[in-house]
Design a protein around this motif. Structure first.
Motif, PDB file in Angstrom:
ATOM      1  N   ASN A  69     -14.282   3.234   8.230  1.00 53.93           N
ATOM      2  CA  ASN A  69     -13.087   2.456   7.951  1.00 53.93           C
ATOM      3  C   ASN A  69     -12.756   2.445   6.464  1.00 53.93           C
ATOM      4  OD1 ASN A  69     -10.883   0.899   8.524  1.00 53.93           O
ATOM      5  ND2 ASN A  69     -12.009  -1.036   8.481  1.00 53.93           N
ATOM      6  N   VAL A  70     -12.367   3.616   5.942  1.00 54.27           N
ATOM      7  CA  VAL A  70     -11.920   3.705   4.555  1.00 54.27           C
ATOM      8  C   VAL A  70     -10.477   3.220   4.486  1.00 54.27           C
ATOM      9  CG1 VAL A  70     -13.466   5.608   4.031  1.00 54.27           C
ATOM     10  CG2 VAL A  70     -11.186   6.105   4.895  1.00 54.27           C
ATOM     11  N   SER A  71     -10.006   2.915   3.278  1.00 51.42           N
ATOM     12  CA  SER A  71      -8.653   2.379   3.144  1.00 51.42           C
ATOM     13  C   SER A  71      -7.987   2.946   1.909  1.00 51.42           C
ATOM     14  CB  SER A  71      -8.682   0.849   3.081  1.00 51.42           C
ATOM     15  OG  SER A  71      -9.448   0.413   1.964  1.00 51.42           O
ATOM     16  N   TRP A  72      -6.646   2.805   1.911  1.00 51.42           N
ATOM     17  CA  TRP A  72      -5.822   3.253   0.797  1.00 51.42           C
ATOM     18  C   TRP A  72      -4.925   2.106   0.369  1.00 51.42           C
ATOM     19  CZ3 TRP A  72      -6.495   5.636   5.416  1.00 51.42           C
ATOM     20  CH2 TRP A  72      -7.138   6.877   5.425  1.00 51.42           C
ATOM     21  N   THR A  73      -4.575   2.100  -0.907  1.00 53.75           N
ATOM     22  CA  THR A  73      -3.622   1.109  -1.412  1.00 53.75           C
ATOM     23  C   THR A  73      -2.252   1.765  -1.499  1.00 53.75           C
ATOM     24  OG1 THR A  73      -5.346   0.005  -2.698  1.00 53.75           O
ATOM     25  CG2 THR A  73      -3.053  -0.455  -3.294  1.00 53.75           C
TER      26      THR A  73
ATOM     27  N   PRO B  78       1.914   2.075  -2.304  1.00 50.07           N
ATOM     28  CA  PRO B  78       2.727   1.703  -3.483  1.00 50.07           C
ATOM     29  C   PRO B  78       3.215   0.259  -3.440  1.00 50.07           C
ATOM     30  CG  PRO B  78       3.365   3.875  -2.672  1.00 50.07           C
ATOM     31  CD  PRO B  78       2.388   3.321  -1.674  1.00 50.07           C
ATOM     32  N   THR B  79       3.347  -0.288  -2.230  1.00 52.55           N
ATOM     33  CA  THR B  79       3.787  -1.681  -2.110  1.00 52.55           C
ATOM     34  C   THR B  79       2.672  -2.671  -2.397  1.00 52.55           C
ATOM     35  OG1 THR B  79       3.255  -1.653   0.249  1.00 52.55           O
ATOM     36  CG2 THR B  79       5.509  -1.051  -0.398  1.00 52.55           C
ATOM     37  N   GLY B  80       1.441  -2.170  -2.565  1.00 53.38           N
ATOM     38  CA  GLY B  80       0.303  -3.046  -2.794  1.00 53.38           C
ATOM     39  C   GLY B  80      -0.478  -3.374  -1.535  1.00 53.38           C
ATOM     40  N   GLU B  81       0.034  -2.974  -0.368  1.00 53.38           N
ATOM     41  CA  GLU B  81      -0.649  -3.247   0.891  1.00 53.38           C
ATOM     42  C   GLU B  81      -1.825  -2.297   1.072  1.00 53.38           C
ATOM     43  OE1 GLU B  81       2.113  -4.149   4.330  1.00 53.38           O
ATOM     44  OE2 GLU B  81       3.503  -3.141   2.959  1.00 53.38           O
ATOM     45  N   GLU B  82      -2.785  -2.762   1.850  1.00 50.44           N
ATOM     46  CA  GLU B  82      -3.947  -1.941   2.186  1.00 50.44           C
ATOM     47  C   GLU B  82      -3.730  -1.267   3.537  1.00 50.44           C
ATOM     48  OE1 GLU B  82      -6.903  -1.296   0.589  1.00 50.44           O
ATOM     49  OE2 GLU B  82      -6.110  -2.296  -1.208  1.00 50.44           O
ATOM     50  N   LEU B  83      -4.061   0.008   3.618  1.00 51.16           N
ATOM     51  CA  LEU B  83      -3.978   0.754   4.868  1.00 51.16           C
ATOM     52  C   LEU B  83      -5.336   1.375   5.142  1.00 51.16           C
ATOM     53  CD1 LEU B  83      -2.257   1.924   7.207  1.00 51.16           C
ATOM     54  CD2 LEU B  83      -1.839   3.911   5.731  1.00 51.16           C
ATOM     55  N   SER B  84      -5.881   1.100   6.335  1.00 50.66           N
ATOM     56  CA  SER B  84      -7.218   1.589   6.667  1.00 50.66           C
ATOM     57  C   SER B  84      -7.146   2.643   7.752  1.00 50.66           C
ATOM     58  CB  SER B  84      -8.088   0.427   7.150  1.00 50.66           C
ATOM     59  OG  SER B  84      -7.583  -0.096   8.373  1.00 50.66           O
ATOM     60  N   CYS B  85      -8.240   3.382   7.906  1.00 49.51           N
ATOM     61  CA  CYS B  85      -8.364   4.351   8.992  1.00 49.51           C
ATOM     62  C   CYS B  85      -8.219   3.646  10.336  1.00 49.51           C
ATOM     63  CB  CYS B  85      -9.715   5.057   8.919  1.00 49.51           C
ATOM     64  SG  CYS B  85      -9.693   6.630   8.047  1.00 49.51           S
ATOM     65  N   HIS B  86      -8.820   2.468  10.430  1.00 47.79           N
ATOM     66  CA  HIS B  86      -8.744   1.712  11.674  1.00 47.79           C
ATOM     67  C   HIS B  86      -7.298   1.375  12.029  1.00 47.79           C
ATOM     68  CE1 HIS B  86     -13.158   0.111  11.934  1.00 47.79           C
ATOM     69  NE2 HIS B  86     -13.058   1.440  11.967  1.00 47.79           N
TER      70      HIS B  86
END
Length: 1194
Positions: A553-557, A559-567
């Motif tokens: 479950n890695v995640s990305w930030t 541009p809006t500041g929200e976190e997006l994860s693999c899950h």
């Protein structure tokens, strides 16, 4: 005849396979006429103008052994010249006699049908003669126009009528074509009722609980073609019926109750995209065939090419007539501004102004005054966009208000698609404008697609957002292109510079997530379904599920500041994939062995199979080649097949899902990774409990111990791939449910823990649904008391729900079980069902949770429908307390359970469908019949005091997918059809009165009208029955009807056949014709009238078996139990409809069967019908047809 063949070499010239007397006869007559034609051409020096420049027959003088060329020319006198001209004229007139004579014209018709190459050459020469011959022009007995008319395809040579059976007045209707065209304005049989199957199909396609694997446009195309053929109407009438049916769909939905189901966006997709695509299919099919036929004959190109636009001209006429239906044209509020813009566009065109781009928004301040648009304006714009019409439509009388005040300047436009096409960058404001405004052309969508492929990361996300906006939902003229572009973008190619070890899809996570979220709303999924793109979408989602579910479950930030994860990406893809097949269907079908409902065959494997077949066969059928011309050249799908083996984790989950349904849970081994994840999940779910050192972790047997373990932090153990969590979830649920069932876990804690699990990984909702569904059907758990303390209580509105359910189905006459049965006992639900409904009501009705509610909502409904009454009303009451604006929808859903639990209620509902449609219902319900009585106004609170009664057709279309034993449906529908026939016949004038009227001056006319009206209503009943069979069970149920149910019915003795009475004979014959319509319509709906659809491949076997049964009965090999008049009417009606409406069917039947059928018809003095059948049977039946012509003189 053999000697004739040996001398004239007919078998060699015409390629006759065997020397049958009948075949030789056809060849002989054809050769005589052809020789006369060639001789006439040669006499006038026209033979040199033919492509071959010579004749295969001995025509010129030097080929004959009469004289030498020199002596012949020397002896030729002026008198002989005159005699030669007379002979030429006489030869031409003899050709006309051959073509006019009843016997020889029919023999030549056989040559026309079965020797197309030779006939084409013959006709080409005949047309040359008609244009160039001086002798023909001088003839006093025949003209070129008459000669051409005698050989035109529009001339009916073989009659398709059936002779008198017993009642002249009845067959005055039949022989005058009422089998094809009786369309009276009688009770329940208005002209629009001819297209009732279209109304039913469109309404059924709106059911969001079923995702279709095939395009609704293709199905609708075949349906309209079938109805136009069987009804014997013009294409103008057919198109008008189609538009009216689609408009009625929109009007029924405009004020419908709110709920998690497809609504107006899907309706407008059906009206302005699917329906226009079906019309385009029909027009393009016509215009793609006729020009090819004309290439061989340059002398007739101009005339024949005019015919290629007949369907297009009929479309124009239908849309002009549509303007008279004001009541259907009022646009719903959501599209009123779009309709006004369409009207304004026409006004500006008439005034000489021009809007730069169709998709640009016209300012309301610049809108011409009084340009009130309606639904016809939207339909016309959709047709213009697909090149079915041109802008001359704006000039139709009454199309727009001529008194509108037009602005002097061009309308102002907000930045939009024209700015994009001029090269403007995708700024935030431009992106917002493009999201809210649909594209108007494929070129504009292609531009966005190119940006999504080649742009920067930010531009790609903007492009994805635009594609999932208004262009997908309201871009009706380019909707199918938008869908395909989205599907293609879900499978991005590997970048040229990519060198990582993980899948390249990981790098596209933010981009893919925008697409996944954008297409997840209910209407969007249904729009994909209507366009037949579900298999392609499923194949694109599976790699995403496989890749993102296999990574930690890695995640990305963002541009809006929200976190997006693999899950999160996995969950969005996985839940969307599950909605494309009926994973939520209750597992009772697996446990109890009932016949599964139609549609349950949908599965991941099935969707891939359909996808593989679609791509592998695309372009091989003519209709696919036409579609290919419409598609963007930027689209490219690999035809390589995809199988579930390519996705091992998905396949493993699916196997576990099926095992969970079919058997109790087992297989957890202590100390394994799965066991550790189970332990961690239980700790996360119930971390607030204080139960000492006891553990809820299940043992290897699947049963549970006691309570929660200590305070160790298990969060690190949950940083695992989503597939691993899904594998552990059933064991977690097993432990938690057992603990709750044994009192070691409170209901509130249980529900809270389930919500924590679903919040942690929403994809686990699928496993929660399948596990609890399986546990409910096993029946091993005690019931939960919905008392408001441990579990939520429905008491506040349960009695109100009961009254509303009774009101909804009041029009059907079905009894509703009392919710208070058994006294004042508290409401109860099976424990797993109580847990599931408690979980669902914890969700807020907001956009973020909508895609999860639409996943588990249908599953909850399906599960509750299979539980004892009153589980479903209890759930409806609980949800209505939470979502009051969904109240009507929830109550309506609960009302369907009545039919799920009782086959008698289903039969009663079907009976209500027949009686309401035919105008045979009690007066206080509806006495007019027709479509409005069957489908009404949809459902919702249209009147004060709550919901109004729901029309029986709406109820049935929302119920039939839950009926388990669909096989009994054919017998019940058949029985109701015959009952309806008796009611129709009995509702006419008494026989004595009819006999008296026939003796008066207008008696015969009255008898014909009365019988015509009865026949019209019988056709309507048969049409309704056939549509219900087809919709309920598809081609498989139709096959069962044709091969099994109908033969069994004819073999059986029916008490009604011996009732007699004053209507006995009429009932018997009407019943036979009703069955004929019923059978033929079922076949045309399932397999089409031609070979354009893939389903037509299954037709020859079924049709051949049925006609073998008919032939065997006619041969006397089978003893029938039904009334002889009914049988005779059925056979003659079935054959008459086949030779009139479905001629392609006849070619698929074995020739021996056709010969036996014709022999039986001849014994009934139905020689013309027998001849028509043989005449369509192909080369093999031509000899028998010729012999019948000579024997009977018909």
């Amino acid at each position: 005849m053999k000697s004739v063949d040996d001398v004239l070499q007919l078998s060699k010239i015409f390629g006759l396979p065997v020397c049958e007397p009948g075949l030789v006869l056809v060849g002989f007559v054809f050769s005589v006429v052809w020789q006369l034609l060639n001789a006439s051409l040669d006499d006038e020096g026209l033979l040199e103008l033919t492509p071959e420049k010579k004749s295969i027959w001995l025509t010129v003088s030097q080929d004959m052994e009469i004289d030498t060329p020199d002596s012949f020319l020397e002896k030729r006198t002026e008198n002989q010249e005159r005699l030669c001209k007379v002979n030429t004229t006489m030869a031409i007139e003899i050709i006309g006699e051959f073509l006019q004579d009843k016997v020889t014209s029919r023999i030549l018709y056989l040559a026309r049908r079965n020797m197309p190459l030779h006939w084409g050459s013959f006709i080409q020469r005949l047309r040359l003669l008609a244009v160039k011959s001086v002798a023909l022009q001088n003839s006093k007995h025949i003209t070129s126009e008459v000669l051409l008319q005698l050989t035109s395809d529009t001339r009916r040579v073989l009659s398709r009528k059936c002779k008198t059976i017993s009642q002249q007045e009845f067959h005055a209707v039949i022989s005058s074509g009422s089998l094809m065209s009786s369309t009276g304005q009688f009770h329940g049989a208005t002209r629009s009722a001819l297209w009732l199957p279209i109304d039913l199909f469109l309404e059924d396609a709106m059911d969001g609980s079923q995702v279709a694997a095939t395009s609704a446009a293709d199905v609708l195309t075949g349906l309209v073609k079938a109805l136009q053929a069987v009804n014997g109407t013009t294409w103008c009438d057919a198109f008008l019926g189609l538009w009216i049916a689609a408009l009625r769909l929109v009007q029924r939905e405009r004020d419908s109750s709110e709920g998690p189901v497809p609504r107006l966006d899907t309706c407008f997709c059906m009206l302005l995209s699917i329906t226009t695509l079906a019309v385009a299919n029909i027009i393009e099919e016509e215009e793609s065939v006729l020009p090819d036929e004309n290439k061989s004959d340059p002398t007739n190109q101009a005339k024949e090419l005019q015919a290629t636009g007949m369907c297009r001209k009929n479309l124009v006429s239908s849309l002009q007539m549509l303007g008279d239906y004001d009541g259907l044209l009022t646009p719903p509020q959501s599209v009123r501004s779009v309709a006004n813009q369409a009207a304004a566009k026409a006004i500006m065109f008439i005034s000489g102004l021009k809007v730069v781009n169709d998709s640009e928004c016209i300012s309301m301040n610049d809108m011409p005054m009084n340009c009130s648009g309606n639904m016809r304006h939207l339909i016309v714009e959709a047709c213009i966009a697909r090149n079915l019409l041109d802008t001359s439509a704006y000039l139709w009388p009454g199309y727009v208000n001529a008194c509108s005040n037009v602005p002097r300047s061009l309308p102002s436009q907000v930045p939009g698609w024209s700015s994009l096409m001029k090269g403007s960058p995708l700024t935030a404001s431009l992106t917002s404008a493009l999201v809210s405004t649909p594209a108007s052309s494929v070129v504009e969508i292609e531009k966005i697609y190119e940006i999504a492929i080649n742009g920067s990361n930010a531009e790609k996300i903007s492009a994805a957002t635009i594609l999932c906006g208004a262009s997908l939902v309201r871009g009706w003229s380019i909707q199918e292109h938008t869908i395909l572009f989205i599907v293609r973008l879900l499978s991005p190619p590997v970048p040229a510079d990519y060198s990582g070890t993980d899948s390249h899809l990981i790098g596209f996570a933010p981009f893919l997530n925008v697409l996944l979220v954008g297409i997840s709303p209910v209407d969007c999924v249904q729009i994909f379904s209507l366009h037949g793109s579900a298999p392609l979408l499923a194949a694109a989602l599976m790699p995403i599920c496989e890749v993102f579910g296999s990574n930690p479950n890695v995640s990305w930030t963002l541009p809006t500041g929200e976190e997006l994860s693999c899950h999160a990406v996995f969950t969005n893809a996985f839940t969307l994939l599950l909605r494309l097949w009926r994973f939520d269907h209750p597992p009772l079908e697996h446990v109890m062995g009932d016949v599964p409902p139609v549609g349950s065959q949908l599965s991941p494997d099935y969707l891939l199979l359909v996808r593989n077949n679609q791509l592998a066969s695309f372009g091989k059928l003519p209709k696919d080649r036409l579609k290919g011309k419409r598609l963007s050249r930027n689209l490219n799908f690999s035809p390589e097949p995809i199988f579930m083996d390519s996705f091992p984790n998905l396949k493993c989950w699916y196997q576990q899902h099926q095992e969970c349904i079919a058997s109790t849970l087992s297989g957890l081994v202590q100390g394994t990774t799965v066991h550790q994840i189970v332990d961690a999940l239980l700790h996360m779910m119930f971390r607030k409990m204080n139960r000492g050192s006891q553990s809820l972790t299940p043992t290897s047997s699947g049963s549970s111990n006691s309570s929660v373990s200590g305070t160790e932090d298990f969060s690190s153990r949950l940083k695992v791939p989503a597939w691993d969590i899904l594998e552990a979830t059933p064991f977690v649920l097993d432990a938690a449910l057992a603990a709750c069932g044994h009192g070691k876990l409170s209901p509130r804690e249980f529900a809270t823990g389930l919500k924590d699990l679903a919040d942690f990984l929403p994809a686990t909702l699928a496993t929660i649904v399948s596990y609890f569904s399986a546990e409910v059907t096993r029946g091993i758990w005690k019931s939960a008391f919905m008392n408001g303390t441990d579990w939520p209580s429905p008491a506040a509105n349960l009695s109100s729900v009961e009254q509303q359910i009774k009101k909804i189905i009041a029009a059907t006459g079905v009894d509703v079980p009392s919710l208070a049965a058994g006294g004042n006992s508290p409401a109860m639900l099976p424990l797993p069902l109580a847990a599931l409904v408690s979980l669902t009501i914890t969700y807020k009705l907001e956009k973020a949770s909508e895609r999860f509610l639409v996943l588990i909502g249908p599953a909850l409904n399906s599960l509750a429908e299979g539980c004892p009454w009153p589980c479903m009303p209890i759930i409806a009451s609980l949800w209505a307390q939470k979502a009051k604006r969904w109240s009507d929808f929830l109550v309506f859903s609960a009302s369907r359970t009545v039919f799920h639990h009782s086959s008698d209620a289903v039969v009663q509902l079907l009976r209500s469908c027949f009686t309401s449609t035919l105008g045979l219902s009690p007066v206080h319900i509806c006495s007019n019949g027709g479509v409005s009585a069957l489908l009404g106004h949809g459902f919702g609170s249209h009147f004060s005091g709550g919901m109004s009664p729901v029309a029986p057709g709406i109820l049935y279309l929302r119920v039939h997918r839950s009926i388990r034993d669909i096989m009994f449906m054919t017998e019940e529908i058949l029985s109701l059809l015959m009952t309806s026939v008796r009611d129709i016949a009995s509702s006419g004038p008494p026989q004595e009165k009819l006999e008296k009227l026939k003796k008066t001056k207008y008696g015969m006319r009255y008898g014909q009208v009365s019988l015509a009206s009865s026949m019209t209503r019988v056709k309507l009943a048969a049409s309704l029955g056939a549509t219900l069979v087809w919709i309920s069970g598809g081609s498989s149920l139709v096959q069962s009807l044709i091969k099994e149910t109908l033969p069994s019915w004819f073999l059986s003795v029916h008490a009604s056949d011996h009732e007699g009475g004053e209507y006995g004979a009429a009932i018997s014959m009407l019943g036979g014709y009703a069955l004929a319509y019923f059978a033929v319509l079922c076949g045309t709906f399932a397999w089409g009238i031609d070979t354009a659809s893939a389903a037509s491949k299954r037709r020859p076997k079924v049709l051949g078996a049925h006609l073998e049964f008919l032939a065997s009965a006619l041969d006397g090999k089978i003893s029938l139990g039904c009334d002889s008049a009914t049988w005779r009417a059925y056979v003659t009606g079935f054959v008459s409809l086949m030779v009139s409406c479905t001629q392609a069917w006849v070619l698929e039947v074995d020739v021996d069967v056709l010969k036996r059928m014709s022999k039986g018809l001849k014994q009934w003095n139905e020689e013309e019908l027998a001849l028509a059948l043989l005449g369509l049977g192909g080369f093999g039946a031509m000899g028998a047809a010729a012999e019948l012509i000579i024997e009977s003189g018909v």
